[in-house]
Design an enzyme around this catalytic site. Structure first.
Site, PDB file in Angstrom:
ATOM      1  N   GLY A  72      -2.388  21.218  -4.981  1.00 38.40           N
ATOM      2  CA  GLY A  72      -1.654  22.134  -5.856  1.00 38.40           C
ATOM      3  C   GLY A  72      -2.218  22.179  -7.256  1.00 38.40           C
ATOM      4  O   GLY A  72      -2.947  23.112  -7.638  1.00 38.40           O
ATOM      5  N   CYS A  89      -4.211  15.053  -7.927  1.00 38.18           N
ATOM      6  CA  CYS A  89      -2.806  15.069  -8.357  1.00 38.18           C
ATOM      7  C   CYS A  89      -2.068  14.117  -7.424  1.00 38.18           C
ATOM      8  O   CYS A  89      -2.392  12.929  -7.396  1.00 38.18           O
ATOM      9  CB  CYS A  89      -2.238  16.483  -8.353  1.00 38.18           C
ATOM     10  SG  CYS A  89      -2.548  17.430  -6.864  1.00 38.18           S
TER      11      CYS A  89
END
Length: 657
Positions: free
Chosen positions: A593, A588
């Site tokens: 996350g 990401c």
């Protein structure tokens, strides 16, 4: 007979004397004639012609020897104002052709520019005497149809060879405020009469113009009321702008200072001073700034008083002390310079020794034990129940240690230049190491990426990494080639308020380091885009599938887990189709996350499919042992459970069918 002849002769002589025809001194005659007529007597013949051409009234003027009926009529209508110019006293010795006194005809008043008329001459104005000025004045008055007393010569302008004059009303006292506007005067000017009356002056131009005095007065009016207000407004605006810029600059400095202080506060490690004693001295305790609990042993560092011998390290049990809460190991100067962490050390009493000893802290031990042992196996029905209790999931998530990496644990100088976020670092034990470009360049082996274990602890099932930066794109493609990864999963936009990731793939073809990347096809789906890539290096090729998931909203989790679940199923299908190849690369922005959500969901779905139960807590703990901070927030932890619950409902539907 003789008397009869003499009497006519005597009468003739008397008439001639009365007419002023004697060749002798006729000043007395001039004075008498001027007194009777009330007009100046012109000296020259052309001056007498000018007098004849002056028509004050439209009717013809009939003259008498001793009075003038037209003048009497004019005097009844308009009281003639005596000339303001002083006249010279009668002096028979003066020659009428050389009467020098032009200053008596020039008034030199500060007349407003709107009331001034400038007449430019061919004749040199410096040679004009009082007689010529009077002739000029009467000629202008005749051209205007006014009395000579209304025409005032104000200045003689030598540079422009011109005469400055103004006109005043006849029934008012001459003054600056009584002067008639120049435009109004010029409209009533008869140019033909002017040139005919003053032909000897050679008039070339008649125009309104500022005089020097008026220009000076207007120049002095720069600081007028309006000008003063304009300057004040301009200065006020300037001061306001400068003040705003200074305030913004100070705010920027304070903001930067607070950021630096926060970074230093987060990165600063306070180490307790180490007591150094001679070999025969008693052991003393070492106090740590953070004391979670007491330990049964303490380390004494014993040094030769002369500083020549090697340090001797002994363990004693005499005193209970609190060890440092940070795990330390011997590090060298080069390693310390490669870290961006500031160390606060008490080095006042140290000699030539290395003062660092690696001691696992109880907190670290407890955190690692929790990550290795935490578990909560959920059946399908329990999974559905726990999804409805978000507060229970939040409490469970808060108990999971983050297991972030201390920067000093990475032994690579200048590795911070390749990290998108300074606090998100790869765990050293599971870090992906690139093949070095040369033996001495340790930085070329570094990339912020970790191997992640999959279902049932399968080694290197995934690679979790940060979004490539402009200076790490070559490293990213080198890692994909080196690990023979069949699939790349990207779960971020290029920019979400700030930059999250650079565009690291080409539109058609690109070369990144030693790896050539070709885009074969692009397939647009509802929530993600699929690109089929071919990687080339020399004569070898690799096929890679690139998934770009763009439906994840900024700063929150998706409203539905269906798109992410479908992405996971497509990736799992490609992974199974490429058995024998390397790990799936997932990234990401920070690589913890959304990346953690995808990998945790993928492992949990495999567990549900194979075992019929799921242990999301154990899965997240396993991820954090491999890469600190995976599944970053409690909302993401809940989202993983929602995705697993949705997959469980699919499995139930397939079982029924």
């Amino acid at each position: 007979m003789r008397r009869a002849v003499c009497f006519p002769a005597l009468c003739l002589l008397l008439n001639l004397h009365a007419a002023g025809c004697f060749s002798g001194n006729n000043d007395h005659f001039l004075a008498i004639n001027q007194k009777k007529s009330g007009k100046p007597v012109f000296i020259y013949k052309h001056s007498q012609d000018i007098e004849k051409s002056l028509d004050i009234a439209p009717q013809k003027i009939y003259r008498h020897s001793y009075h003038s009926s037209s003048e009497a009529q004019v005097s009844k209508r308009h009281q003639i104002v005596n000339s303001a110019f002083p006249r010279p006293a009668y002096d028979p010795s003066l020659n009428l052709l050389a009467m020098d006194g032009q200053d008596l005809e020039v008034e030199n008043l500060p007349i407003p520019a709107a009331n001034v008329i400038v007449v430019t001459l061919q004749m040199d104005v410096n040679k004009l005497n009082i007689t010529l000025l009077r002739i000029f004045r009467q000629g202008v008055a005749a051209a205007l149809g006014l009395l000579p007393q209304q025409v005032h010569i104000n200045r003689l302008i030598g540079k422009k060879n011109s005469i400055e004059l103004f006109v005043s009303p006849i029934n008012r006292k001459t003054g600056i405020s009584d002067a008639l506007p120049s435009e109004e005067v010029l409209r009533s000017l008869n140019i033909n009469v002017l040139h005919q009356s003053l032909s000897q002056f050679g008039i070339t131009e008649v125009s309104p113009e500022k005089n020097v005095l008026q220009g000076q007065h207007e120049a002095d009016k720069i600081w007028s009321k309006e000008g003063f207000y304009a300057v004040v407004i301009f200065l006020s605006i300037f001061v306001i702008i400068v003040t705003c810029l200074m305030i913004l600059y100070r705010l920027k400095e304070r903001f930067q200072l607070s950021l630096r202080q926060d970074k230093e506060k987060n990165q600063e490690i306070h180490l307790s001073p180490i007591t150094l004693q001679p070999a025969l001295s008693e052991a003393k305790t070492v106090h740590s700034m953070v004391q979670p609990e007491q330990a049964p042993k303490v380390l004494n560092v014993v040094v030769d008083p002369q500083g020549r011998g090697a340090p001797e390290i002994k363990a004693t049990t005499a005193t209970s002390v609190c060890p440092s809460p940070f795990k330390m190991k011997p590090i060298g100067l080069q390693e310390r310079r490669g870290s961006n962490v500031s160390l606060t050390l008490d080095m006042s009493s140290l000699g030539n020794i290395e003062p660092f000893v690696s001691i696992p802290t109880p907190r670290e031990k407890v955190a690692m034990e929790y990550l290795q042992s935490a578990s909560r196996i959920l059946t399908r029905s329990q999974l559905r129940d726990v999804v409805a209790s978000s507060h229970l999931l939040q409490s469970e998530f808060m108990e999971i240690p983050m297991n972030f990496v201390d920067p000093k644990e990475i032994d690579i100088p200048r590795h911070g230049t390749k990290n998108r976020y300074k606090t998100i670092l790869p765990n050293p034990l599971s870090r992906v190491c690139l093949r070095p470009k040369n033996v001495t360049d340790s930085l070329s082996t570094y990339i912020n990426a970790n191997y992640i274990r999959g279902y049932s602890g399968k080694e290197k099932a995934f690679i979790a990494t940060q979004g490539p930066m402009i200076n790490t794109v070559d490293d990213f493609w080198q890692m994909v080639w080196q690990e023979d990864s069949p699939v790349i999963v990207m779960i971020t936009k290029l920019k979400e308020k700030n930059e999250k990731c650079v565009l690291y793939w080409p539109e058609k073809r690109g070369i990144y380091g030693k790896v050539e990347v070709l885009v074969i096809s692009v397939n647009e789906c509802d929530n993600y885009t699929i690109r089929n890539l071919v990687l080339k290096q020399g004569s070898h090729t690799q096929h890679v599938k690139h998934y770009w998931y763009t439906s994840w909203p900024d700063h929150k989790t998706p409203d539905s887990a269906q798109p992410l679940l479908q992405l996971m199923l497509d990736v799992e299908e490609d992974r199974l189709a490429s058995q024998g190849r390397g790990p799936v690369v997932v990234h990401c922005s920070a690589g913890i996350g959304r990346t953690g959500c995808f990998i945790a969901t993928s492992i949990g779905c495999q567990q549900l499919k194979e075992e019929g139960v799921v242990d999301a807590l154990s899965i997240v703990c396993q991820l954090r042992m491999d890469r600190g901070g995976m599944v970053q927030t409690s909302e993401q932890y809940e989202f993983v459970h929602h995705a697993l619950c949705l997959y469980e409902s699919r499995l139930s539907a397939e079982t029924v069918q």
